[in-house]
Scaffold this active site. Structure first.
Site, short mmCIF file in Angstrom:
data_model
loop_
_atom_site.label_atom_id
_atom_site.label_comp_id
_atom_site.label_asym_id
_atom_site.label_seq_id
_atom_site.Cartn_x
_atom_site.Cartn_y
_atom_site.Cartn_z
N ASP A 187 77.27 66.79 66.27
CA ASP A 187 76.24 65.76 66.21
C ASP A 187 76.86 64.37 66.28
OD1 ASP A 187 73.98 64.27 65.77
OD2 ASP A 187 73.48 65.16 63.83
N HIS B 45 74.95 61.77 66.26
CA HIS B 45 74.09 61.10 65.29
C HIS B 45 73.71 59.67 65.69
CE1 HIS B 45 72.57 60.57 61.04
NE2 HIS B 45 72.32 61.87 61.24
N GLU C 264 74.85 66.57 70.17
CA GLU C 264 73.55 66.06 69.75
C GLU C 264 73.51 64.54 69.67
OE1 GLU C 264 70.70 66.36 65.77
OE2 GLU C 264 71.99 68.06 66.33
N GLU D 57 65.31 64.34 67.42
CA GLU D 57 64.82 64.24 66.05
C GLU D 57 64.13 62.91 65.79
OE1 GLU D 57 68.27 63.02 63.05
OE2 GLU D 57 68.95 64.55 64.46
N ASP E 40 61.22 67.20 65.40
CA ASP E 40 61.10 67.52 63.97
C ASP E 40 59.63 67.74 63.67
OD1 ASP E 40 60.76 67.13 61.10
OD2 ASP E 40 62.84 66.47 61.08
N HIS F 295 64.68 70.07 64.68
CA HIS F 295 65.41 69.40 63.61
C HIS F 295 64.72 69.72 62.29
CE1 HIS F 295 66.12 65.60 61.18
NE2 HIS F 295 67.36 65.88 61.54
#
Length: 382
Positions: free
Chosen positions: A184, A186, A210, A236, A258, A285
């Site tokens: 990830d 992020h 990700e 997400e 999500d 997510h």
């Protein structure tokens, strides 16, 4: 007609917001409207949206979704979408209980018998990564996800880049060739850093990379996906089909909406169908609570292009409460060979311990994400 008579919210540790919808027939539905760091604001949005639902037929889920998302001139965003998500999940829970069947049956029936799960591991040093992955393997998982880095300079140093490589290498050594690690970014990486690091990770065969860029820079995704052979994921912080479309067109391989942020079960099912057109897999997510996880699983059992499910059972940052602390029966969430077996209970398939939830709401929480800064004092992405 099953009439909605009451709507309540519960701000429960460690950082979640539960929604409870009661009907005049006595059926109660639960959902999760958590928006990490902004749940108090979402709570107010749920209260306002309740004006549109009280006195209405709970089984008109699609109509309620349309009105909640489009009934105001100003639309969209994480606060409104999270509020809608929790209410939508609760309405699906009511529908399943009304018809005495799991939600996935109402979505067309199951297309799989079990769903593969993964857990998140932290660790700033290779040995910490190895230890945390070993712990996840011990509880029966066959896949993990790790952060690529902590704070990352806009143009990374050799030490920062090498740190990423060492940690992922340590993960691969523990996992071997038959288990998976997702990495990830992020949203912490600049596009330049992401493009520089991705080829260096290819020998370790990540499951996916990700969120290589922040969601407001989705227009840069195509440049990244074309720079690596590793599957790319994001989503997400995307809240609708319209926001996912450019990411799908940019060549992502895995969509990660999500269910507590992206319009609940109703919208994520549509995102999944749109993703299928682009041969993109769904991997929602979900570092959240039991209701969000149950909603994800219900979608997963009925969705052909479903890949894997994130979950946060036992995760280190759940301070003050655990995922399963709020459920009466924990057995439906048991890992079996890295999977969760198909949920068979009505609605979302999870029974909430209401007394525990009400007591936890009295404690509440005020969870906030950290604010990071670079050495020169400027803001850094978390």
């Amino acid at each position: 007609m099953t009439v909605i008579s009451r709507i309540e919210t519960f701000l429960v540790p460690p950082r979640w917001l539960f929604v409870r919808i009661e009907t005049d027939s006595g059926i109660v539905g639960w959902g999760e409207a958590t928006c990490e760091g902004r749940s108090e604001t979402v709570r107010a949005a749920v209260e306002q949206l309740s004006e549109l639902l009280i006195g209405r037929d709970a089984l008109r889920i699609e109509d309620h979704w349309q009105v909640m998302t489009k009934g105001s001139f100003y639309r969209g965003g994480p606060i409104l979408a999270s509020a809608v998500s929790g209410l939508d999940q609760a309405l699906w829970d009511i529908a399943g209980k009304h018809f005495n069947t799991p939600v996935h049956q109402l979505l067309g029936g199951h297309v799989r018998d079990r769903i593969r799960m993964y857990g998140w591991v932290g660790g700033d040093e290779p040995n910490e990564v190895a230890d945390q992955i070993s712990a996840q393997l011990e509880v029966g998982l066959t896949a993990v996800k790790m952060n690529a880095s902590g704070r990352m300079s806009p143009v990374a140093s050799v030490a920062e880049i090498d740190g990423v490589i060492r940690r992922v290498a340590a993960a691969r050594q523990v996992l071997g060739d038959h288990r998976d690690v997702a990495v990830d970014f992020h949203g912490r990486f600049s596009l330049a850093n992401a493009k520089r690091v991705a080829p260096l990770l290819e020998p370790f065969r990540p499951f996916f990379l990700e969120e290589p860029v922040v969601p407001e820079n989705t227009h840069l995704l195509r440049e990244f996906t074309s720079s690596t052979t590793t599957p790319v994921s994001t989503g997400e912080r995307l809240y609708s089909r319209q926001e996912f479309l450019p990411a799908l067109q940019a060549g992502i391989a895995v969509a990660q909406p999500d269910l507590s942020h992206a319009g609940g079960i109703t919208e994520v099912r549509k995102i999944a169908a749109l993703a299928e057109v682009y041969e993109v897999q769904l991997a929602p997510h979900c570092p959240l609570g039991p209701l969000a996880l149950a909603a994800c699983l219900q979608v997963g059992f009925a969705t052909p292009n479903f890949l894997i499910q994130e979950q946060s059972i036992g995760i280190h940052y759940n301070q003050g409460a655990e995922v399963l602390d709020y459920v009466v029966d924990k057995t439906p969430f048991k890992f079996v060979n890295g999977h969760i077996e198909r949920l068979t209970g009505p609605g979302l398939g999870v029974e909430i311990d209401e007394a525990v939830v009400r007591a936890a709401d009295k404690r509440g929480h005020a969870w906030r994400g950290p604010v990071w800064r670079h050495p020169d004092g400027s803001f850094a992405e978390w």
